[in-house]
Design a protein around this motif. Structure first.
Motif: not given
Length: 414
Positions: A122-130, A145-152, A171-173
């Motif tokens: 929930a905390l990180a959406g599809k345009d966010d980063h974990l 995996r359950l969310g849509y954030a990009q994972v690093t 500088d990545v949104p």
């Protein structure tokens, strides 16, 4: 072709464990006598693998509160809080947890696993980063995996690598959510949280989540975990934890000062679509939290026991984790040796855990122990003696009287 053909290799390994009498997935106790002892196939067994850090599972006050709440409110809620409503105890526990951690908001989940699953998705959406520590628990990875954030991922316990990853994303949104643990459950090492907090402060739109599952009730003057011990609670945006370790029950939670926190009750699927905790569990957890706060002697005894086991195994020549904690793991040369060692201990009356890759760091095969405040010094010494006997019989440590290895402590890059 069977639906389970894809698991054929695992099934073969499982059968080999069964045939060798070394299957940790098939342990069924006849009875559990206390936080430290059980009966298995008619034999009394010393429990050294339960995560029952403060030994509160048999505390009379905790049991009494659970019994009373069950008699008053029944055995379960039969649904989620969204569908069936909240019982008074749910909100009372959330308020108590928030107050304990000096936070404004608290949220209770049905398991610790679901707390991570729900919060991270929930905390990180599809345009966010974990941004996850590479050695994160399975529940953290599954939440990602359950969310849509990009994972690093960043290198385990490396502030330098975390800084490097965040610099590349500067500088990545999107928001950046860092996730680390207080005590890591495989090797018992702590995160360099003060350094992580300093890195986090250097980047805008960056948040820090700390999973204190194995450090709540263990670290800090008041037992609030590594963030308290490191003096960086103000830098931690979300604390996630569980009731199944120091609090001796089941369930999970998140506390925070974040504005608008309650919207998470609507967007967090593992919270919305899971039956809420039964009244007896809620009442027991409230009382266990009270015991944690009012009996610091439990934390002191836990620390003494952890140091006693860690130092005792290291002195024998076993390779152990990088620092003493209630999680004390010894490195085995192979998975086969780990299973054989585990079985030898169990047949002799000592219950521990086998931990293997991919759940373990660096592909290590581990014999994992977890210490309780309820263990007596004599029980810890008995466990050390059993490790010594099994280790010498298997040729994993020097024979009695021989010189042990110079560096028994596992060197893990931080």
């Amino acid at each position: 072709m069977s639906l389970f053909t894809k698991f054929a290799s695992l099934a073969a390994q499982y059968r080999q464990l069964e045939e060798a009498g070394a299957n940790p997935f098939n342990v069924s106790f006849d009875s559990v006598l206390s936080p430290t002892e059980a009966v298995l196939k008619g034999q009394k067994v010393l429990l050294l693998g339960t995560n029952n850090y403060l030994g509160l599972t048999y505390d009379p006050a905790v049991i009494a509160k659970a019994v009373k709440a069950t008699e008053l409110y029944g055995t379960g809620t039969t649904g989620s809080r969204i569908a069936n409503g909240s019982y008074a105890g749910h909100k009372e526990l959330e308020q108590a947890l928030a107050a304990y951690f000096n936070r404004k908001h608290g949220m209770v989940f049905s398991t610790g696993y679901q707390a991570n699953l729900g919060m991270l998705s929930a905390l990180a959406g599809k345009d966010d980063h974990l941004i996850l520590d590479a050695d994160s628990h399975a529940s953290i990875y599954d939440g990602a995996r359950l969310g849509y954030a990009q994972v690093t991922r960043f290198r385990h316990n490396s502030p330098e690598d975390l800084d490097n990853r965040l610099r590349r994303l500067k500088d990545v949104p999107g928001d950046k959510v860092i996730v680390v643990e207080g005590i890591y459950s495989m090797l018992g090492d702590t995160a360099p949280l003060k350094e992580f907090a300093a890195v986090k402060r250097s980047y805008p739109d960056t948040y820090l989540v700390v999973d204190e599952a194995h450090s709540m009730g263990v670290l800090g003057e008041n037992g609030r975990g590594l963030a308290e011990a490191a003096g960086v609670e103000a830098d931690v945006d979300f604390v996630v934890g569980t009731f199944s370790k120091s609090l001796g029950g089941v369930g999970g939670f998140c506390v925070s000062d974040a504005e608008g926190f309650d919207i998470l009750r609507v967007v967090t699927r593992p919270y919305m679509f899971t039956a809420s905790l039964p009244p007896g569990v809620i009442a027991a957890t409230l009382e266990a939290l009270h015991q944690l706060q009012t009996r610091p002697v439990l934390r002191r005894q836990l620390t003494e026991n952890a140091n006693r086991l860690y130092n005792g195994l290291a002195a024998l020549g076993f390779t152990v984790g990088p620092e003493p904690s209630p999680v004390v793991s010894t490195v085995m040369p192979s998975p086969e040796a780990a299973f054989a060692f585990w079985a030898r201990l169990l047949h002799g009356g000592l219950y521990t855990n086998v931990s293997l890759p991919p759940a373990t760091p660096k592909g290590l095969a581990l014999l994992r122990s977890s210490v309780s405040a309820a263990h007596t010094p004599a029980q810890i010494d008995h466990a050390i003696e059993m490790f010594a006997e099994a280790g010498r019989e298997m040729g994993l440590i020097p024979a009695a009287g021989a010189k042990s290895q110079d560096e028994p402590v596992l060197a893990i890059a931080k």
